[in-house]
Design a protein around this motif. Structure first.
Motif, mmCIF file in Angstrom:
data_model
loop_
_atom_site.group_PDB
_atom_site.id
_atom_site.type_symbol
_atom_site.label_atom_id
_atom_site.label_comp_id
_atom_site.label_asym_id
_atom_site.label_seq_id
_atom_site.Cartn_x
_atom_site.Cartn_y
_atom_site.Cartn_z
ATOM 1 N N ALA A 83 -0.551 -25.222 21.854
ATOM 2 C CA ALA A 83 -1.289 -24.097 21.266
ATOM 3 C C ALA A 83 -0.473 -22.843 21.525
ATOM 4 N N VAL A 91 -0.083 -18.685 21.219
ATOM 5 C CA VAL A 91 -0.811 -17.424 21.080
ATOM 6 C C VAL A 91 0.128 -16.254 21.347
ATOM 7 N N LYS A 98 -8.463 -20.510 20.942
ATOM 8 C CA LYS A 98 -7.328 -19.667 21.311
ATOM 9 C C LYS A 98 -7.750 -18.393 22.021
#
Length: 508
Positions: free
Chosen positions: A441, A443, A504
């Motif tokens: 993930a 970000v 997120k």
């Protein structure tokens, strides 16, 4: 009949001896830039390239950029500008996706081996027939990478009858990273680009002798329209700066009497820091400062105004809007933190997910002469964002009682690093190809110098033993320099919704 090359041709006819571009000690008049562009057009036609064909250009802010850009346009072809930080496989993708018949590529330097990457990408793209090297040594006629521009232009006439393109023909295809991971090409017509350059020119006050610092990349929509095309239309001098460095930028502004500077917020922050630490002096000639690319911190805005004696005018736009859509305009009060009001001929409204107009908070939708024709060869993607001439931006904003817009949130999870858009999904897709990575993930995390930094949270495959440093190094080799995550954090699990979507907002 309309061709974007008119912004150069008119100025070359009316002001042939005026200085068009400056790079170091090199000063080139408008007449010469136009003549070399004519030679490039003759070269393309001699190789069977003309109206409707696509030609890619990978080059930093050097005189080659306008030479080739306007040469392509004069021939009636479409310019496909490429980010100079792309890796070979990314270049191949852009060439194949756009259907480019030729690639003009800067030879590069030891720090930026663009020529090698471009050549490798060209070799991989079967449909691209011609590769022209823009040599690092100014007049070189030979390169190990292939045919050089100067060798190819040898004997080409300096006169050319510009192709009769229509206002609706595609002038430029600007690639924007899609949230689906694969970059999409926004097709911008001659009318889109000419009108946006004219309005950008007329928004800013004229000086007796205007000089623009061109440090925003010309391959990017902001630099292309607001600096190069609007600057050439104004018959201004473009002071080229291939790589932004704050103290050098300040030195150039003072030396060349720069009147207009346009940059992204991190550049303003860097200029302020340079002045404060004594690494540069405030330029006395500066009249106009424009900012875009991401929201400018209000503190930077105030400090810059106090230190430089010039107010920064903030604007907003996207590749798909040519790019300028709204601006804090001269003659109306500017509001700190606002992207201003729509420019002439453009409408903006706020909509919800179903395209219903909402009051004071919603997604920005734009309609006007600046909206792209659509995404190249992607009718479904175009249909998702366009309806009845309106384009939805994916950016959430609020509007105040005076009609000024303020960006509240970004298109989904987009990261803006140093003014470049980075789409997490694209990075995640690449990360997942690493043998040790099970799930990733990506970000954006706050960063003082770049606004945001790219951070990857990674779950490793069972038994895999890669380290954070090794994974960052692998990413550096695999992705463009502005995209790859500088920070990797290994986790055993990631926070998720009931349907398995990664949360997120809990990672930021």
């Amino acid at each position: 009949m309309l061709n974007l090359s008119v912004v150069l041709e008119d100025s070359a006819r009316e002001n042939p001896e005026g200085t068009a571009v400056v790079l170091g000690d090199l000063r080139l008049p408008y007449s010469m830039v136009n003549t070399v562009a004519n030679q490039v057009a003759n070269l393309l036609v001699s190789r069977g390239i003309g109206r409707g064909d696509k030609v890619a250009l990978a080059c930093p802010n050097l005189p080659y950029f306008p030479f080739v850009y306007f040469g392509i346009l004069k021939a009636g072809a479409t310019v496909v500008p490429l980010n100079v930080l792309l890796q070979a496989r990314e270049i191949a993708y852009h060439l194949e996706d756009s259907g480019a018949k030729a690639l003009f590529c800067f030879e590069g330097t030891s720090e930026l081996p663009l020529g090698e990457r471009g050549r490798a990408g060209f070799d991989e793209a079967a449909g691209t027939e011609h590769f022209f090297v823009l040599p690092a040594t100014p007049a070189a006629t030979e390169s190990a990478l292939g045919e050089t521009l100067w060798a190819a232009l040898d004997g080409m006439p300096g006169e050319f009858e510009t192709a009769q393109t229509s206002a609706e023909d595609t002038a430029v295809i600007l690639y924007t990273s899609g949230t689906t991971g694969r970059p999409k090409g926004a097709e911008l017509s001659h009318q889109n680009m000419v009108v946006n350059a004219m309005i950008s020119d007329e928004m800013f006050p004229r000086q007796q002798e205007d000089a623009y610092l061109a440090t925003l990349p010309l391959f990017h929509s902001f630099g292309q329209t607001v600096i190069m095309n609007a600057g050439f239309r104004r018959r201004a001098t473009l002071v080229l700066m291939p790589r932004f460095e704050p103290s050098e930028a300040l030195r150039l502004m003072n030396q060349e009497n720069v009147t207009l500077f346009a940059g992204v917020p991190t550049m303003y922050w860097a200029l302020l820091t340079a002045v404060r630490t004594g690494a540069g002096e405030v330029p006395r000639s500066l009249v106009t400062a424009a900012s875009g690319g991401s929201a400018l911190p209000v503190e930077v805005l105030k400090d810059f105004s106090a230190t430089f004696g010039v107010d920064i005018l903030e604007g907003y736009g996207l590749s798909e809007t040519s790019p300028v859509a709204s601006f804090n305009q001269i003659g109306r009060p500017a509001k700190a933190g606002s992207i201003g009001t729509p420019i002439w001929g453009v409408e903006m409204k706020l909509v919800d997910a179903e395209w219903n107009e909402v009051g004071d908070l919603g997604e920005i939708a734009i309609r006007g002469h600046n909206i792209m024709k659509g995404y190249h060869n992607r009718p479904e993607a175009t249909a998702e964002v366009m309806r009845d001439g309106w384009f939805r931006t994916g950016d959430v904003a609020r509007r105040d009682e005076d009609g000024y817009y303020f960006i509240v949130d970004r298109a989904k999870d987009m990261i803006i690093r140093g003014g470049f858009n980075v789409y997490p999904r694209e990075i995640e897709e690449v990360l997942m190809t690493h043998p040790a990575v099970s799930l990733a993930a990506v970000v954006g995390v706050p960063d003082e110098s770049h606004g945001e930094e790219v951070k990857a949270y990674v779950i490793r495959n069972p038994g895999a033993a890669t380290s954070e440093e090794e994974l960052v190094a692998w990413c550096r080799e695999t992705m463009a320099a502005y995209k790859y995550p500088r920070i990797v954090e290994f986790r055993d699990s990631l926070p998720m919704t009931a349907t398995g979507k990664i949360l997120k907002r809990e990672l930021r």
